[in-house]
Design an enzyme around this catalytic site. Structure first.
Site, short mmCIF file in Angstrom:
data_model
loop_
_atom_site.label_atom_id
_atom_site.label_comp_id
_atom_site.label_asym_id
_atom_site.label_seq_id
_atom_site.Cartn_x
_atom_site.Cartn_y
_atom_site.Cartn_z
N LEU A 156 0.84 -1.20 0.00
CA LEU A 156 0.00 0.00 0.00
C LEU A 156 0.87 1.25 0.00
O LEU A 156 1.60 1.51 0.95
CB LEU A 156 -0.91 0.00 1.24
N THR A 157 0.79 2.00 -1.07
CA THR A 157 1.56 3.24 -1.19
C THR A 157 1.15 4.22 -0.09
O THR A 157 -0.03 4.51 0.08
CB THR A 157 1.29 3.88 -2.56
N TYR A 178 2.62 -0.87 -13.82
CA TYR A 178 4.01 -0.46 -13.68
C TYR A 178 4.90 -1.28 -14.64
O TYR A 178 4.39 -2.03 -15.45
CB TYR A 178 4.45 -0.56 -12.22
N GLN A 221 8.03 -5.32 -1.41
CA GLN A 221 7.58 -5.28 -2.80
C GLN A 221 8.56 -4.41 -3.59
O GLN A 221 8.70 -3.21 -3.32
CB GLN A 221 6.17 -4.71 -2.94
N ARG A 242 3.54 -10.58 -7.99
CA ARG A 242 2.19 -10.02 -7.99
C ARG A 242 1.79 -9.68 -9.43
O ARG A 242 2.56 -9.04 -10.16
CB ARG A 242 2.14 -8.74 -7.15
#
Length: 358
Positions: free
Chosen positions: A23-24, A177, A97, A224
């Site tokens: 989570l950013t 991304y 991540q 992911r």
């Protein structure tokens, strides 16, 4: 088998099957070094079976957000060492991540550096920079040699994560991304070995995951993906192409024996995700909660119906540092405060109350 039972994913031994999704949070300042606030944020949430950190950049040009942490400098490694120590002190597990932002950035985010992608195609839209919202630029299309250097950056970042004491890494192949940009036919228009056919578009991801697995051990590596997510211009609207691209990718990764596959998809129990799970042949981490909040009932159902081995949960973990305790006892939950998700201070970050505090 239930949500609160232990599970082993590769070399990762989880006390329960609730995973903190990546989570950013943008709290690492200009240096990208995890600070006291970041350490406390992760320490508080160590009761989940596994923490997956926010996306962390493997080289400077891959930084996608102002305030995003990195794993490039010695100071950043030291910051993550403190995070790992704080989580481990509470008996938790944490993986990093590793996220290359690809074309989802701007020179006013990444320190005036290049913006890179598989092809010179800009995202239609604007992103937040230090100078306000600005349109995404046309990226530099990586040369074959630059693709290989970028692969090495993923490997080096993963080695640094383990050096910092984290239990492993999750490679970010989702959400539009860089790795996802290679997979999507909309963002990858290359005509070399990394573009064109589903097999070629999957090649870079196969090479990155394989190289990282060789460097730190496959049992410490997760991947992911978010097939059909259709976000940030990484469009995947042809189900047959999606099946060929991701199925072929996982067929090649299956022999490695990775720790887990994390799939972000609106229907984790559905045909596509379950087919990909079979082709991967290892532990599946399900995450349905990009558009809707993952509830206790959904998480319980996914595990009890054997649709997943673990469930990645986002907003509920942000708002409830002790979410596993709350879900286990079926206690009320704090409400998330979305307006503070991307702020810069402790408010809406480390000040959510626990049951004990209540």
């Amino acid at each position: 088998m239930d949500l609160f039972s232990p599970v082993t994913l590769g070399e990762l031994e989880l006390a329960n099957r609730v995973v903190m999704a990546p989570l950013t949070r943008m709290r690492a300042g200009r240096t990208g070094v995890p600070n006291d606030l970041v350490v406390e944020h992760y320490r508080q949430r160590a009761g989940v079976g596994l923490i997956v950190t926010e996306g962390t950049y493997p080289n400077h040009e891959s930084q996608a957000f102002v305030g995003q942490p990195g794993i490039v400098t010695d100071e950043q490694v030291d910051g993550w060492r403190r995070v790992a120590g704080a989580v481990h002190a509470r008996g938790g597990r944490v993986v990093m991540q590793v996220m290359h932002g690809g074309r989802v950035t701007h020179p006013d985010v990444n320190g005036g550096r290049r913006v890179v992608a598989p092809s010179a195609i800009a995202i239609d839209g604007a992103g937040h920079t230090e100078k306000g919202k600005q349109p995404y630029p046309v990226p530099h299309a990586l040369t074959t040699e630059e693709v290989r250097q970028t692969l090495q950056d993923f490997v080096d970042a993963s080695k640094r994560a383990v050096e910092a004491g984290l239990d492993g890494v999750e490679l970010h192949g989702a959400n539009g991304y860089l790795l996802h940009e290679f997979l999507s036919p909309a963002s990858n228009r290359r005509d070399d070995v990394y573009g064109g056919s589903p097999e070629n578009r999957a090649r870079f991801v196969v090479e990155v995951v394989t190289a990282v697995a060789e460097a730190i051990g496959a049992g410490r590596v997760g991947l992911r993906i978010s097939p059909e997510h259709n976000i940030q211009g990484a469009l995947e609207t042809d189900r047959d192409d999606v099946r060929a691209t991701y199925g072929g990718l996982l067929d090649q990764l299956r022999p490695l024996g990775l720790a887990y596959l994390s799939v972000l998809h609106r229907d984790p129990a559905g045909e596509l995700v379950q087919e990909l799970r079979k082709r991967f042949g290892g532990g599946l981490m399900a995450n349905s909660g990009f558009d809707t909040v993952t509830t206790r009932a959904e998480a319980v159902q996914l595990i009890e119906a054997a649709h997943a081995d673990a469930v990645a949960v986002g907003r509920a973990v942000l708002a409830n540092p002790d979410l596993v305790e709350r879900w286990w006892g079926e206690h009320p939950e704090n409400e998330p405060r979305p307006a503070l998700f991307y702020a810069s201070g402790a408010e809406g970050y480390t000040d959510y109350p626990t049951l004990a505090a209540g």
